[in-house]
Design an enzyme around this catalytic site. Structure first.
Site, mmCIF file in Angstrom:
data_model
loop_
_atom_site.group_PDB
_atom_site.id
_atom_site.type_symbol
_atom_site.label_atom_id
_atom_site.label_comp_id
_atom_site.label_asym_id
_atom_site.label_seq_id
_atom_site.Cartn_x
_atom_site.Cartn_y
_atom_site.Cartn_z
ATOM 1 N N HIS A 61 8.820 -22.869 7.691
ATOM 2 C CA HIS A 61 10.621 -22.371 8.146
ATOM 3 C C HIS A 61 11.347 -23.808 8.280
ATOM 4 O O HIS A 61 12.937 -24.091 8.079
ATOM 5 C CB HIS A 61 11.180 -21.134 7.792
ATOM 6 N N ARG A 84 0.847 -1.390 -0.223
ATOM 7 C CA ARG A 84 -0.173 -0.453 -0.120
ATOM 8 C C ARG A 84 0.732 1.357 0.257
ATOM 9 O O ARG A 84 0.318 2.506 -0.408
ATOM 10 C CB ARG A 84 -0.994 -0.036 0.858
ATOM 11 N N HIS A 115 5.828 -26.387 13.386
ATOM 12 C CA HIS A 115 6.941 -26.811 13.380
ATOM 13 C C HIS A 115 7.496 -27.684 14.318
ATOM 14 O O HIS A 115 7.973 -29.012 13.740
ATOM 15 C CB HIS A 115 7.797 -25.326 13.690
ATOM 16 N N ASP A 160 1.380 -21.155 16.987
ATOM 17 C CA ASP A 160 2.086 -20.206 16.088
ATOM 18 C C ASP A 160 3.666 -21.471 15.873
ATOM 19 O O ASP A 160 3.560 -21.170 14.819
ATOM 20 C CB ASP A 160 2.740 -18.973 16.997
ATOM 21 N N GLU A 175 12.933 -20.037 23.104
ATOM 22 C CA GLU A 175 13.441 -18.623 22.571
ATOM 23 C C GLU A 175 13.845 -17.957 23.711
ATOM 24 O O GLU A 175 13.258 -18.190 24.632
ATOM 25 C CB GLU A 175 12.558 -18.070 21.587
ATOM 26 N N LYS A 232 15.584 -25.998 7.889
ATOM 27 C CA LYS A 232 16.681 -26.062 8.324
ATOM 28 C C LYS A 232 17.531 -26.922 8.298
ATOM 29 O O LYS A 232 16.850 -28.434 7.760
ATOM 30 C CB LYS A 232 16.284 -25.683 9.727
ATOM 31 N N LYS A 259 2.615 -18.854 6.952
ATOM 32 C CA LYS A 259 1.214 -19.093 8.228
ATOM 33 C C LYS A 259 0.989 -17.389 8.733
ATOM 34 O O LYS A 259 2.590 -17.111 8.645
ATOM 35 C CB LYS A 259 2.202 -19.976 9.163
ATOM 36 N N LYS A 303 8.796 -17.955 24.827
ATOM 37 C CA LYS A 303 9.583 -17.126 24.898
ATOM 38 C C LYS A 303 9.653 -16.595 25.379
ATOM 39 O O LYS A 303 9.462 -16.873 27.252
ATOM 40 C CB LYS A 303 8.368 -16.229 23.914
HETATM 41 C C1 BG6 Z 1 8.439 -18.084 13.925
HETATM 42 C C2 BG6 Z 1 7.855 -18.132 14.599
HETATM 43 O O1 BG6 Z 1 7.508 -18.936 12.953
HETATM 44 O O2 BG6 Z 1 9.455 -18.835 14.492
HETATM 45 C C3 BG6 Z 1 7.868 -17.085 15.509
HETATM 46 O O3 BG6 Z 1 6.264 -17.449 13.976
HETATM 47 C C4 BG6 Z 1 9.666 -17.255 16.240
HETATM 48 O O4 BG6 Z 1 7.357 -16.679 16.827
HETATM 49 C C5 BG6 Z 1 9.941 -18.567 14.965
HETATM 50 O O5 BG6 Z 1 10.033 -16.304 17.049
HETATM 51 C C6 BG6 Z 1 11.272 -18.932 15.348
HETATM 52 O O6 BG6 Z 1 12.001 -19.501 14.363
HETATM 53 P P1 BG6 Z 1 13.496 -19.775 14.542
HETATM 54 O O7 BG6 Z 1 14.411 -20.092 13.029
HETATM 55 O O8 BG6 Z 1 14.624 -18.536 14.923
HETATM 56 O O9 BG6 Z 1 13.963 -21.082 15.143
#
Ligand code: BG6
Length: 513
Positions: free
Chosen positions: A205, A68, A267, A262, A243, A209, A175, A365
């Site tokens: 993602h 936008r 994952h 999330d 994290e 890895k 996602k 987190k």
């Molecule tokens: C994402 C989440 O898919 O993965 C985030 O939405 C998270 O909340 C992230 O921080 C962590 O990814 P990685 O590759 O740093 O483990």
């Protein structure tokens, strides 16, 4: 993944390709929707640059941002350059940048803006002639799911979704893919109205890895693990994705989603599938999917959820030497929200291989440190010919797959302590990627974007996998909806007390990574 692939309908030579060599994407371009978002800035744009820098993009690769902002080409270039300089993995090279920047363009518009999509269509058709993109376009939807429908239908309306003979059109989807099974199913239907399943690339993602891909190599290229990889020898599996960061500027995205939606739905459940699946007949996307789906269909959440799950919200605390605020004081977060930042649950797999072996999953987190690992914890030997005191410091043997940050594999077993007395104690044997290999792993997004351009589907979850993952998680989410507020845990700790309680109820403990 460096494996042999099935014969491919559009490229009969592929099976004989040397899969050790990196493959370069053919003529193509990519349009990113949501290009001004955090993910695009920190991950997608730097990954595109890194691919270009490593010579893996075609000469006329064209990158179109759609959003936008009132930007022209130069504004967009500046924005991408800043993102690349701040977050790319490879060194900045002016020549590479100049070549890439020539093919960068921006289209201003909303997601339901006919006129803007018409302009986009004209632009892409022009590039097919002027830049040799060949009618091959990937559309990256890094946008909230409520806009998927508008965008895919607009692409369809403008003739951008259906390729003509010899061309391809693909959609790459970020996602969150729904917030429960029903909504995920609806999204799949919406996308499926326009793009056939083989043109849909859903991003998880974690599958990009290197260490996640190594799970299959470790299990199926070796002889020493598979014989013990079952309920006869394994006591339980625990998967931790911890994290140290808090919500930062992501409160808007995170509030209402929470840790389970999330990362567990995608994952961590994908990690379960890779650890638990049977050996596929080959590593073709079809065979991989079949085995992953089979094991996911046998997987379910174990109750009663008050006893087998845990959830929490972080409060103020210390992260290393830094004092950090609690969730309720994070900017943009509704202090009365019950969204969890820590989630743990117990899964079981109904199969001969896994009956009776609990899979414990936890994520959070603001935990003690950033670490993702899968610990496969073995049973105790049926008999030990030692005096009780001699093995007091010995715990269960374990194989720990360290996904990040210190990538590798650790084996824990007992060894005699040197000396005249007989004492057996845990020791660790460590394989570390950084010590064993000089090659650097590509960043997950580089891998996945390149795979989507190459039509390599192995690392993308299918619609069935996504819906099945929600089915596994939904009963827990439903239970939590009516269970009030999550417990507090102080930032820098390993989660709420209920996380330890759920383990001790089953007679186990979490590893302290
Ligand atoms: C994402 C989440 O898919 O993965 C985030 O939405 C998270 O909340 C992230 O921080 C962590 O990814 P990685 O590759 O740093 O483990």
């Amino acid at each position: 993944m460096t494996v042999a692939f099935d014969q491919h309908p559009t490229n009969p030579l592929r099976q004989s390709d040397d899969t050790r060599l990196p493959r370069i994407a053919g003529p193509s371009g990519m349009v990113i929707f949501g290009v001004t978002g955090d993910l695009a800035r920190k991950k997608l744009l730097p990954a595109v640059y890194d691919l270009a820098n490593r010579g893996l993009l075609p000469a006329g690769f064209t990158l179109v941002g759609y959003g936008r902002r009132e930007w022209d080409k130069t504004d967009f270039e500046d924005y991408v350059r800043n993102a690349v300089e701040a977050f790319s993995r490879t060194r900045f090279d002016d020549n590479v940048w100049q070549r890439l920047a020539e093919g960068m363009h921006f289209v201003r518009g909303n997601f339901d803006d006919d006129e803007a999509f018409d302009r986009l269509g004209e632009m892409l058709r022009t590039f097919d002639n002027t830049r040799g993109t060949g009618g091959n376009w990937a559309y990256y939807l890094s946008i909230p799911p409520q806009f998927f429908s508008s965008v895919v239908h607009q692409l369809d309306r403008c003739g951008l979704a259906a390729p003509t003979e010899g061309q391809w059109r693909r959609v790459i989807i970020e996602k969150p893919f729904g917030h429960d099974e029903e909504s995920a199913h609806k999204l799949n239907e919406i996308v499926g109205e326009v793009f056939p399943e083989r043109s849909v690339f859903r991003i998880d993602h974690y599958l990009g890895k290197e260490t996640v891909q190594n799970i299959l190599a470790l299990r199926f290229a070796n002889q020493m693990f598979e014989p013990i990889w079952n309920a006869n020898y394994i006591d339980h599996v625990q998967i931790t994705m911890a994290e140290d960061i808090g919500l930062g500027g992501r409160a808007g995205y995170y509030d209402g989603i929470g840790a389970a939606r999330d990362v567990i739905q995608n994952h961590l459940i994908q990690l379960v599938a890779l650890v638990a699946m049977e050996e596929p007949a080959s590593f073709s996307p079809r065979q991989l999917k079949a085995e992953k789906l089979k094991v996911l269909r046998a997987t379910s959440a174990v109750g009663p959820f008050d006893e087998t799950t845990a959830r929490g919200q972080y409060t103020a605390g210390w992260q290393g030497s830094e004092r950090v605020v609690g969730l309720r004081d994070e900017e943009g977060f509704d202090p009365s929200s019950t969204t969890e930042t820590f989630a743990a649950c117990t899964l079981s797999i109904n199969s001969r291989r896994w009956a009776g072996v609990p899979f414990f999953l936890r994520t959070g987190k603001r935990l003690g440190r950033r670490v993702t690992e899968i610990a496969v914890v073995l049973k105790r030997p049926p008999y030990q010919p030692f005096l009780p005191g001699q093995t007091e410091s010995l715990t269960n043997n374990a194989v720990v797959l360290r996904i990040q940050p210190d990538e590798g594999v650790l084996m824990r077993f007992g060894s005699k302590v040197p000396g005249s007395a007989l004492e057996v104690r845990d020791v660790n044997m460590n394989f570390s990627y950084s010590e064993a290999f000089t090659e650097q792993s590509p960043e997950a997004y580089e891998r996945l974007i390149l795979d989507a351009l190459l039509d390599e589907q192995s690392l993308f979850p299918t619609n069935d996998e996504v819906e099945r993952s929600w089915q596994i998680l939904d009963p827990i989410l439903k239970h939590w909806e009516s269970s009030g507020r999550p417990e507090d845990y102080a930032a820098g700790t390993w989660g709420p007390p209920s996380a330890d309680e759920m383990m001790s109820r089953s007679g186990r403990v979490w590893r302290r990574p």
